[in-house]
Design a protein around this motif. Sequence first.
Motif, PDB file in Angstrom:
ATOM      1  N   ILE A 180      -4.243   5.210  -4.819  1.00 46.32           N
ATOM      2  CA  ILE A 180      -3.063   5.846  -5.408  1.00 46.32           C
ATOM      3  C   ILE A 180      -2.549   4.979  -6.551  1.00 46.32           C
ATOM      4  O   ILE A 180      -2.521   3.741  -6.444  1.00 46.32           O
ATOM      5  N   THR A 181      -2.117   5.616  -7.632  1.00 48.33           N
ATOM      6  CA  THR A 181      -1.556   4.899  -8.779  1.00 48.33           C
ATOM      7  C   THR A 181      -0.116   5.356  -8.993  1.00 48.33           C
ATOM      8  O   THR A 181       0.306   6.382  -8.438  1.00 48.33           O
ATOM      9  N   ALA A 212      -0.922  -3.122  -7.078  1.00 52.17           N
ATOM     10  CA  ALA A 212      -0.120  -3.283  -5.866  1.00 52.17           C
ATOM     11  C   ALA A 212       0.737  -4.542  -5.926  1.00 52.17           C
ATOM     12  O   ALA A 212       0.207  -5.637  -6.165  1.00 52.17           O
ATOM     13  N   PHE A 251      -2.960   0.958  -3.158  1.00 52.94           N
ATOM     14  CA  PHE A 251      -2.156   1.285  -4.327  1.00 52.94           C
ATOM     15  C   PHE A 251      -2.470   0.278  -5.419  1.00 52.94           C
ATOM     16  O   PHE A 251      -2.527  -0.928  -5.169  1.00 52.94           O
ATOM     17  N   GLU A 252      -2.675   0.761  -6.615  1.00 48.84           N
ATOM     18  CA  GLU A 252      -2.974  -0.126  -7.748  1.00 48.84           C
ATOM     19  C   GLU A 252      -2.142   0.286  -8.963  1.00 48.84           C
ATOM     20  O   GLU A 252      -2.072   1.487  -9.278  1.00 48.84           O
ATOM     21  N   LEU A 294       6.007   2.934  -0.802  1.00 51.95           N
ATOM     22  CA  LEU A 294       5.173   1.734  -0.848  1.00 51.95           C
ATOM     23  C   LEU A 294       5.695   0.785   0.216  1.00 51.95           C
ATOM     24  O   LEU A 294       6.902   0.524   0.279  1.00 51.95           O
ATOM     25  N   CYS A 349       0.839  -1.182   0.000  1.00 48.61           N
ATOM     26  CA  CYS A 349       0.000   0.000   0.000  1.00 48.61           C
ATOM     27  C   CYS A 349       0.880   1.240   0.000  1.00 48.61           C
ATOM     28  O   CYS A 349       2.104   1.158   0.165  1.00 48.61           O
ATOM     29  N   CYS A 350       0.273   2.381  -0.180  1.00 48.12           N
ATOM     30  CA  CYS A 350       1.008   3.637  -0.275  1.00 48.12           C
ATOM     31  C   CYS A 350       0.981   4.352   1.066  1.00 48.12           C
ATOM     32  O   CYS A 350      -0.088   4.539   1.661  1.00 48.12           O
TER      33      CYS A 350
END
Length: 298
Positions: free
Chosen positions: A183-184, A264, A261-262, A241, A168-169
Amino acid sequence: MALTLRQIDAFRAVMVTGTLTEAAVHLGISQPAISRLIADMETEIGYRLFERIGRRVTPTGEAAILIEEVKRALVGLDQIREAALEIGRFRYARLRLLTVPTIASAVTTDLIKAFSACHPDTFISLEVRPEEAAVDWLVTQQCDLGIVTGIPEAAACVSEPLMVVPACCALPAQHPLSAKPVITPEDLADQSFVSFRPDNPFRSEVDNLFARSGVERIMRYEGRTTESICSMVAAGMGVSLVGPLGLDGTPRHDGIVIRPFEPAPAVEISLIRSRHRPLAAMAQAFITVLESRLKQNA
């Protein structure tokens, strides 16, 4: 005649302190006594260990090589000494765990806390080693169990997958991106980024992800553990990340905001043990607690 532990202690003391006088004080003996121990050791092995220059001594090249072997050998002696003291204090139960920097301050800490609640009298030792060295350390240093990322492929150990958690971010609490639900990679273009060190496999996964996305980050900071990275993020030094910050996979840390996050990268966590050593009772008890916690969070 053979080498004695007293000679080896004297050799190590001189290597550490740099002078015969300080080494003698460290061991609680006279300077002539330590000089004699070193001289006897040099006679026994057939080469000089130190060059004498005034009050100081300079290790020879052979001494620099030998001290590394001494350090490794004395690890075992220190463990025996520690075990003897524990037995004297009626602390018979002992669990020796190994983990890696990516999950040392999160998943592993949660597991130790849960285990200690069930076995409050057990002495627990936790060693943190880089991912690429974890299996060798487990096998050679006689740890009971290891909790690592990935599934190591090594004939000397048995691996059991435990859980897979998406990365994840991590953002500073007041970061503008914290308003976004997901988040990308494109969101982090030209952002100051806090990375794991290059020897961490997760770092390679993250770098490859951004390379495939064609996104450039500002690479200014690195950390070895998730805890150190989150501390830098909380201080406003950048974004990152990270993997799970808790056994249940829910990231948590003061001063940061966590967002999905994607795409991920996944963080796979495994349990490892030596294939050639029977599982100790406390290690089996730890596995029982681990399995119970995983079922609770399933």
